[in-house]
Design an enzyme around this catalytic site. Structure first.
Site, PDB file in Angstrom:
ATOM      1  N   ARG A 223      27.318  43.325  42.232  1.00 13.08           N
ATOM      2  CA  ARG A 223      26.170  43.835  41.477  1.00 13.08           C
ATOM      3  C   ARG A 223      24.995  43.923  42.444  1.00 13.08           C
ATOM      4  NH1 ARG A 223      29.091  45.536  38.354  1.00 13.08           N
ATOM      5  NH2 ARG A 223      29.396  45.080  36.158  1.00 13.08           N
ATOM      6  N   HIS A 271      28.152  53.519  42.098  1.00  7.65           N
ATOM      7  CA  HIS A 271      28.931  52.605  41.228  1.00  7.65           C
ATOM      8  C   HIS A 271      30.292  53.226  40.862  1.00  7.65           C
ATOM      9  CE1 HIS A 271      28.466  49.069  38.204  1.00  7.65           C
ATOM     10  NE2 HIS A 271      29.740  49.259  38.509  1.00  7.65           N
TER      11      HIS A 271
HETATM   12  P1  NDP Z   1      36.708  37.356  38.250  1.00  8.08           P
HETATM   13  O1  NDP Z   1      35.975  36.629  37.174  1.00  8.08           O
HETATM   14  O2  NDP Z   1      38.170  37.557  38.101  1.00  8.08           O
HETATM   15  O3  NDP Z   1      36.468  36.601  39.642  1.00  8.08           O
HETATM   16  C1  NDP Z   1      35.250  36.076  40.009  1.00  8.08           C
HETATM   17  C2  NDP Z   1      35.401  35.321  41.332  1.00  8.08           C
HETATM   18  O4  NDP Z   1      34.103  34.949  41.771  1.00  8.08           O
HETATM   19  C3  NDP Z   1      36.225  34.042  41.184  1.00  8.08           C
HETATM   20  O5  NDP Z   1      37.030  33.844  42.314  1.00  8.08           O
HETATM   21  C4  NDP Z   1      35.144  32.967  41.110  1.00  8.08           C
HETATM   22  O6  NDP Z   1      35.540  31.684  41.607  1.00  8.08           O
HETATM   23  C5  NDP Z   1      34.103  33.549  42.043  1.00  8.08           C
HETATM   24  N1  NDP Z   1      32.784  32.957  41.755  1.00  8.08           N
HETATM   25  C6  NDP Z   1      32.070  32.996  40.610  1.00  8.08           C
HETATM   26  N2  NDP Z   1      30.934  32.288  40.735  1.00  8.08           N
HETATM   27  C7  NDP Z   1      30.929  31.783  41.989  1.00  8.08           C
HETATM   28  C8  NDP Z   1      30.043  30.946  42.708  1.00  8.08           C
HETATM   29  N3  NDP Z   1      28.927  30.479  42.167  1.00  8.08           N
HETATM   30  N4  NDP Z   1      30.372  30.622  43.969  1.00  8.08           N
HETATM   31  C9  NDP Z   1      31.513  31.073  44.532  1.00  8.08           C
HETATM   32  N5  NDP Z   1      32.411  31.870  43.894  1.00  8.08           N
HETATM   33  C10 NDP Z   1      32.118  32.215  42.639  1.00  8.08           C
HETATM   34  O7  NDP Z   1      35.970  38.752  38.430  1.00  8.08           O
HETATM   35  P2  NDP Z   1      36.608  40.155  38.932  1.00  8.08           P
HETATM   36  O8  NDP Z   1      37.284  39.911  40.205  1.00  8.08           O
HETATM   37  O9  NDP Z   1      37.376  40.794  37.853  1.00  8.08           O
HETATM   38  O10 NDP Z   1      35.271  41.026  39.117  1.00  8.08           O
HETATM   39  C11 NDP Z   1      34.248  40.621  39.984  1.00  8.08           C
HETATM   40  C12 NDP Z   1      33.036  41.526  39.857  1.00  8.08           C
HETATM   41  O11 NDP Z   1      33.266  42.775  40.482  1.00  8.08           O
HETATM   42  C13 NDP Z   1      32.617  41.926  38.449  1.00  8.08           C
HETATM   43  O12 NDP Z   1      31.945  40.883  37.781  1.00  8.08           O
HETATM   44  C14 NDP Z   1      31.722  43.113  38.714  1.00  8.08           C
HETATM   45  O13 NDP Z   1      30.412  42.667  38.949  1.00  8.08           O
HETATM   46  C15 NDP Z   1      32.298  43.697  39.998  1.00  8.08           C
HETATM   47  N6  NDP Z   1      32.949  44.999  39.760  1.00  8.08           N
HETATM   48  C16 NDP Z   1      32.399  46.100  40.346  1.00  8.08           C
HETATM   49  C17 NDP Z   1      32.976  47.329  40.197  1.00  8.08           C
HETATM   50  C18 NDP Z   1      32.430  48.513  40.903  1.00  8.08           C
HETATM   51  O14 NDP Z   1      32.899  49.621  40.673  1.00  8.08           O
HETATM   52  N7  NDP Z   1      31.473  48.340  41.785  1.00  8.08           N
HETATM   53  C19 NDP Z   1      34.178  47.511  39.368  1.00  8.08           C
HETATM   54  C20 NDP Z   1      34.675  46.295  38.809  1.00  8.08           C
HETATM   55  C21 NDP Z   1      34.071  45.090  39.008  1.00  8.08           C
HETATM   56  P3  NDP Z   1      36.741  30.854  40.917  1.00  8.08           P
HETATM   57  O15 NDP Z   1      37.995  31.593  41.311  1.00  8.08           O
HETATM   58  O16 NDP Z   1      36.659  29.542  41.541  1.00  8.08           O
HETATM   59  O17 NDP Z   1      36.483  30.886  39.442  1.00  8.08           O
HETATM   60  C1  OXD Z   2      32.051  46.952  36.676  1.00  9.04           C
HETATM   61  C2  OXD Z   2      33.042  47.921  36.278  1.00  9.04           C
HETATM   62  O1  OXD Z   2      32.095  45.822  36.186  1.00  9.04           O
HETATM   63  O2  OXD Z   2      32.807  49.109  36.522  1.00  9.04           O
HETATM   64  O3  OXD Z   2      31.218  47.288  37.507  1.00  9.04           O
HETATM   65  O4  OXD Z   2      34.074  47.532  35.739  1.00  9.04           O
END
Ligand code: NDP
Ligand code: OXD
Length: 308
Positions: A223, A271
């Site tokens: 983000r 995005h």
């Molecule tokens: P998940 O919830 O599956 O994974 C999140 C990861 O981040 C986990 O490994 C978690 O750790 C880690 N995490 C969370 N908080 C912390 C912290 N404070 N310190 C260290 N690590 C942390 O999310 P997704 O992989 O599905 O998606 C991630 C993000 O990608 C979405 O929230 C979105 O913002 C972004 N996204 C962007 C897109 C785009 O087109 N640009 C498309 C899709 C998603 P742990 O494993 O220990 O819980």
């Molecule tokens: C996001 C998505 O979370 O596009 O950014 O799924």
């Protein structure tokens, strides 16, 4: 009982078609035409206007049309007994891996630089980097980050991963929350795949960028609020970063007057790093809806206390 879609008209149209084919017996309604607020038991939304969810007294489930839920968590926390879901599927993870591979390959081969030089008809060959020469760090090892990390490893990169809890992934050096600076130390490329929470806001700041190898590549697909924009601009200007590839921004669309637009070493994508596959996501959310109606716990519920 009815499901309400709240998003831009084009997105709602795609979702209505996909969901109605899965849930033929449930009315799927598009915001803002809601004949009866009390009939709404589920909302599926993207960038819902603030406060809108409070209008539905029988709401049970809210789902994001994407993987990120940062715009919904605070609001759901204010409501009683409403569960939050997000989209999780292999397409999102694979599409993100392909986006990241494209950017890192382009960095290794100096393509961005050559495109700039071509405009000036400059012929300045330089030695390229091999994948195996790069240390790449992935922030976030969830559904998306873990797949990106393992995919890059298979291509020969040296990969590190950082997450909140401990993870063990073959061939990848993993670091947990308190080991951020150790994780970042000497990375040639930093990729942010984190969810936005209070803990991860502006995490890519001066301190973190200073740990990277000078001339590193930054890729932000999490983000916009994950990065401190001033720090990124000054790291570009003092060559600590060679390029910043940014897919997400504080304000989207990125405002016309923003400094990123004109910066020669910022690569902007709107995005699109990984777009939701609507039929696959609608299938997941339709199953979740059915499961909940039958008294089962749906898959991919968001932990509201953690915020992701
Ligand atoms: P998940 O919830 O599956 O994974 C999140 C990861 O981040 C986990 O490994 C978690 O750790 C880690 N995490 C969370 N908080 C912390 C912290 N404070 N310190 C260290 N690590 C942390 O999310 P997704 O992989 O599905 O998606 C991630 C993000 O990608 C979405 O929230 C979105 O913002 C972004 N996204 C962007 C897109 C785009 O087109 N640009 C498309 C899709 C998603 P742990 O494993 O220990 O819980
Ligand atoms: C996001 C998505 O979370 O596009 O950014 O799924």
């Amino acid at each position: 009982m009815a499901i309400l879609l709240i998003a831009d008209p084009q997105r709602m149209q795609q979702w209505q078609v996909a969901l109605q084919s899965q849930l033929t017996d449930i009315p799927i309604i598009r915001w803002p035409t809601v004949p009866d607020n009390t009939a709404i038991t589920m909302v599926i939304g993207w960038r819902c206007p603030k406060g809108v969810l409070q209008q539905f007294p029988n709401l049970q489930l809210v789902a994001s049309m994407g993987a990120g839920v940062d715009d919904l968590v605070d609001e759901i926390q204010q409501l009683d007994n409403v569960k939050l879901l997000r989209v999780v599927n292999p397409h999102l993870a694979q599409d993100m891996l392909e986006h990241v591979i494209a950017l890192i390959s382009s960095h290794c081969r100096g393509l961005h630089q050559y495109w700039t030089q071509q405009k000036e008809q400059q012929w300045q060959p330089e030695r390229y980097l091999r994948f195996g020469q790069l240390k790449v760090g992935i922030m976030g090892l969830g559904n998306i980050g873990r797949h990106v990390a393992t995919g890059l490893r298979q291509l020969g990169f040296n990969v590190r991963g950082w997450s909140r809890s401990d993870h063990s992934i073959e061939g990848i050096q993993t670091f947990s929350e308190m080991q951020l600076s150790h994780f970042a130390n000497g990375l040639d490329c930093l990729v942010c795949c984190l969810p936005l929470t209070q803990q991860t806001q502006r995490i890519v700041d001066n301190n973190l960028l200073a740990k990277l190898t000078p001339g590193a590549l930054l890729v932000n697909v999490g983000r916009g609020q994950h990065i401190c924009e001033k720090s990124v601009l000054s790291a570009l200007d003092n060559q600590q970063l060679s390029t910043a590839c940014l897919d997400v921004f504080d304000t989207e669309p990125l405002p016309a007057e923003h400094a990123f637009w004109q910066h020669p070493r910022v690569v902007i994508t709107p995005h699109v790093a990984s777009l939701t596959d609507v039929p696959a996501a609608a299938q997941q959310l339709a199953q979740a809806y059915r499961a909940y109606q039958q008294g089962d716990s749906p898959e991919h519920l968001v932990d509201l206390a953690r915020g992701y």
